[in-house]
Structures are given as C-alpha cells and as structure tokens.
Design a protein around this motif. Sequence first.
Motif, PDB file in Angstrom:
ATOM      1  N   ILE A 220       9.649  -0.631 -19.541  1.00 14.00           N
ATOM      2  CA  ILE A 220       9.727  -0.042 -18.206  1.00 14.00           C
ATOM      3  C   ILE A 220       8.384   0.561 -17.815  1.00 14.00           C
ATOM      4  N   GLY A 221       7.711   1.216 -18.755  1.00 13.52           N
ATOM      5  CA  GLY A 221       6.426   1.836 -18.443  1.00 13.52           C
ATOM      6  C   GLY A 221       5.395   0.833 -17.980  1.00 13.52           C
ATOM      7  N   ARG A 222       5.322  -0.327 -18.659  1.00 11.79           N
ATOM      8  CA  ARG A 222       4.384  -1.363 -18.220  1.00 11.79           C
ATOM      9  C   ARG A 222       4.744  -1.859 -16.824  1.00 11.79           C
ATOM     10  N   ALA A 223       6.022  -2.103 -16.587  1.00 14.89           N
ATOM     11  CA  ALA A 223       6.448  -2.589 -15.282  1.00 14.89           C
ATOM     12  C   ALA A 223       6.090  -1.597 -14.181  1.00 14.89           C
ATOM     13  N   VAL A 224       6.291  -0.319 -14.452  1.00 17.41           N
ATOM     14  CA  VAL A 224       5.928   0.707 -13.468  1.00 17.41           C
ATOM     15  C   VAL A 224       4.425   0.700 -13.222  1.00 17.41           C
ATOM     16  N   ALA A 225       3.635   0.593 -14.284  1.00 19.08           N
ATOM     17  CA  ALA A 225       2.178   0.574 -14.140  1.00 19.08           C
ATOM     18  C   ALA A 225       1.720  -0.584 -13.259  1.00 19.08           C
ATOM     19  N   VAL A 226       2.265  -1.777 -13.490  1.00 21.49           N
ATOM     20  CA  VAL A 226       1.848  -2.950 -12.720  1.00 21.49           C
ATOM     21  C   VAL A 226       2.307  -2.839 -11.272  1.00 21.49           C
ATOM     22  N   HIS A 227       3.544  -2.390 -11.058  1.00 20.22           N
ATOM     23  CA  HIS A 227       4.024  -2.221  -9.683  1.00 20.22           C
ATOM     24  C   HIS A 227       3.212  -1.162  -8.939  1.00 20.22           C
ATOM     25  N   PHE A 228       2.938  -0.043  -9.610  1.00 17.92           N
ATOM     26  CA  PHE A 228       2.137   1.000  -8.973  1.00 17.92           C
ATOM     27  C   PHE A 228       0.756   0.463  -8.597  1.00 17.92           C
TER      28      PHE A 228
ATOM     29  N   ASP B  64       0.810  -1.217   0.000  1.00 22.33           N
ATOM     30  CA  ASP B  64       0.000   0.000   0.000  1.00 22.33           C
ATOM     31  C   ASP B  64       0.845   1.270   0.000  1.00 22.33           C
ATOM     32  N   LYS B  65       2.034   1.214  -0.610  1.00 23.93           N
ATOM     33  CA  LYS B  65       2.908   2.386  -0.636  1.00 23.93           C
ATOM     34  C   LYS B  65       2.300   3.536  -1.432  1.00 23.93           C
ATOM     35  N   LEU B  66       1.402   3.221  -2.360  1.00 15.15           N
ATOM     36  CA  LEU B  66       0.771   4.245  -3.194  1.00 15.15           C
ATOM     37  C   LEU B  66      -0.753   4.193  -3.079  1.00 15.15           C
ATOM     38  N   LYS B  67      -1.242   3.683  -1.975  1.00 20.93           N
ATOM     39  CA  LYS B  67      -2.681   3.525  -1.779  1.00 20.93           C
ATOM     40  C   LYS B  67      -3.396   4.864  -1.903  1.00 20.93           C
ATOM     41  N   GLY B  68      -4.443   4.878  -2.712  1.00 15.18           N
ATOM     42  CA  GLY B  68      -5.254   6.076  -2.879  1.00 15.18           C
ATOM     43  C   GLY B  68      -4.671   7.108  -3.821  1.00 15.18           C
ATOM     44  N   LYS B  69      -3.539   6.814  -4.442  1.00 14.74           N
ATOM     45  CA  LYS B  69      -2.909   7.779  -5.333  1.00 14.74           C
ATOM     46  C   LYS B  69      -3.272   7.493  -6.790  1.00 14.74           C
ATOM     47  N   VAL B  70      -3.105   8.504  -7.624  1.00 20.81           N
ATOM     48  CA  VAL B  70      -3.324   8.387  -9.066  1.00 20.81           C
ATOM     49  C   VAL B  70      -2.019   8.712  -9.769  1.00 20.81           C
ATOM     50  N   ALA B  71      -1.620   7.847 -10.691  1.00 17.50           N
ATOM     51  CA  ALA B  71      -0.379   8.046 -11.438  1.00 17.50           C
ATOM     52  C   ALA B  71      -0.665   8.161 -12.924  1.00 17.50           C
ATOM     53  N   LEU B  72       0.125   8.994 -13.599  1.00 17.00           N
ATOM     54  CA  LEU B  72       0.103   9.107 -15.050  1.00 17.00           C
ATOM     55  C   LEU B  72       1.492   8.753 -15.566  1.00 17.00           C
ATOM     56  N   ILE B  73       1.569   7.795 -16.495  1.00 14.70           N
ATOM     57  CA  ILE B  73       2.843   7.281 -16.996  1.00 14.70           C
ATOM     58  C   ILE B  73       2.888   7.439 -18.507  1.00 14.70           C
ATOM     59  N   SER B  74       3.895   8.120 -19.022  1.00 19.97           N
ATOM     60  CA  SER B  74       4.051   8.167 -20.482  1.00 19.97           C
ATOM     61  C   SER B  74       4.881   6.975 -20.932  1.00 19.97           C
ATOM     62  N   GLY B  75       4.559   6.455 -22.115  1.00 20.75           N
ATOM     63  CA  GLY B  75       5.204   5.226 -22.573  1.00 20.75           C
ATOM     64  C   GLY B  75       4.878   4.064 -21.657  1.00 20.75           C
ATOM     65  N   GLY B  76       3.627   3.990 -21.230  1.00 17.92           N
ATOM     66  CA  GLY B  76       3.234   3.005 -20.225  1.00 17.92           C
ATOM     67  C   GLY B  76       2.722   1.696 -20.757  1.00 17.92           C
ATOM     68  N   ASP B  77       2.711   1.523 -22.069  1.00 19.86           N
ATOM     69  CA  ASP B  77       2.129   0.307 -22.641  1.00 19.86           C
ATOM     70  C   ASP B  77       3.058  -0.889 -22.584  1.00 19.86           C
ATOM     71  N   SER B  78       4.385  -0.666 -22.491  1.00 19.99           N
ATOM     72  CA  SER B  78       5.329  -1.780 -22.562  1.00 19.99           C
ATOM     73  C   SER B  78       6.619  -1.420 -21.849  1.00 19.99           C
TER      74      SER B  78
END
Length: 292
Positions: free
Chosen positions: A60-68, A44-58
């Motif tokens: 590093i971006g995909r990995a960040v999206a899933v971890h977030f 829950d390190k980012l619980k309740g937060k909203v993130a926007l990621i550019s290049g998020g489809d694959s």
Amino acid sequence: MSEVDKTQNFPDKVPGQVQPQQPGIEEQMDPKPVYIKEGYKGADKLKGKVALISGGDSGIGRAVAVHFAREGADVAFIYLNEDQDADKTAALVEAEGRRVLKLAGDVRDSEFCKSAVEQTVKELGGLNVLVNNAGVQYPQDSLTDIDDEQLHKTMETNFYGYFYLARAALPHLKEGDAIVNTTSVTTYRGSPTLVDYASTKGAILGLTRSLAGQLAEKGIRVNGVAPGPIWTPLIPATFSEDKVAEFGQEVPMKRPGQPAEVATCFVFLASDDSSYITGQVLHPNGGEVVGG
C-alpha cells in the motif's frame, strides 16, 4: 504505456507462498501487487505538496507514493531494511518527474521518527501530508501465546510509530494539510488470530478521531483508511502457504484487493477533494460491511 502501468491484472486468487520474515519483500511475490491502475491520470490534486509515508517501499505504501507523485507531490518514504523494494519505489516516483527521499529506519524509535520528519522538511522544503502506514502482524491462536516481546513489537510498530511521526510532523503542518492513518477492517470486526494487531488498529482509530478533533480549528484534517484483504508483502510474510492460497476469498468480491485500489482513498483524503472530511475512515475491503 509507462513502466508503472505494466502490471494490471487483478487475480481472483493468488498461489500459496511464504516469506521468512516481516515486513516482506515485494520483488519476491508472485504475482506482483498492482500499485497503479492502467490509465490512471493525475490531475494535480497534490501539486506542490510534500508527503512523508511510513512503510512506503512496498504494498500500500508504494502504491500511495506512486499515486501521490502522479498527482504532483514530492515524496519521502520510510522503510525498515528492504533496500531493493525501496530502490524500486524511488525509481517509480522519479519516473513521475517528482523528487524522492528514502529514509531507512525503525519507526519504533522516536528519535528516528523525529529525524525522518526533519530530513523531509530540509531536503524537500516542507511537509504537507503525513501517511502513517508501517505495520506488522503475527498470528497466534491463543492470547496466552502472545508473549511480551511480540506485544511490544506489534504495539510499538503499529501504534507508537504513528504517534511519534504525527507528533514530530505537527509543528510543520498548517491549514489545508492532512494526516492519513492506515487502520484495518480488523478494527471493526476483530480477528481471533490477530488479537494484538487488531488492538493496535483500534488504537489507531482512536488516535485518528481524537487528533481530528484537536486539529480541526487549525484546518489540519486527520482521517483513516481501513483496508480489507489486500495483496501486499505482509501477507506471504505472515501466513502459511495454504492460508495465502485462500487469501481474499471470504469477502463478497471473492478476491484479494490490490494496493492500487486502496491508494486512491489516500489521494482523496490527502487532497482538497476531502476538505470537509475529518475524523473519518474509508473502507476499501471488497464489500465487507462494517460499522463506523
């Protein structure tokens, strides 16, 4: 084991392969990049937060999206035209029980960047973390081979897009929020065949440090991540088959890194775990020692 935990091998080498255009398609890669480590437990390190990621489809971006998402964040992500990869990333975020918003467009367009931020705020209820990650690279052996078209495309994608998104996001960020920028090991050691790319990554470092100082009093932190050789779609979409087969062999660990090994840096810098860190850069690069 969940679907997101099925691909876990970290290969020492990858087979030679090429893709015809950037930024590349993850579904066409062999082996597929690892986007989350088996057994990674969210806290829950980012619980309740909203993130926007550019290049998020694959990549590093995909990995960040899933971890977030596993850490409790709702995720919006920008992609250019890689619909299949984008659908997969969206499904992975939803599998973590989080909301997701796909945003197709070109970060070279300032109006699109503004719209992407506005849509994120409208659909997901706010914005707390901006991850600037989209990028392109086009090798050339000589500076004289880099024409104006290539220079503009590289600079506009890799740097202008970061600037546009940060500028659009800033009115929505508040104390405790964060911006995390993807720079590169080439910022610190240069790259004889990626002169324009390395130059944009140096500009990103300057943006990161300067904006960190400007926003410190507001409690908004700005940091960066400088990956080394990471196995993403950009690699087979950039280099020749023989270069891809040698990818990652030059670092002390003698293998390419995986997006999952980079994404945890973004989690740390986006979360309160890094509350006393701003204007800094983390270096997941397989052991290459660089300054800064």
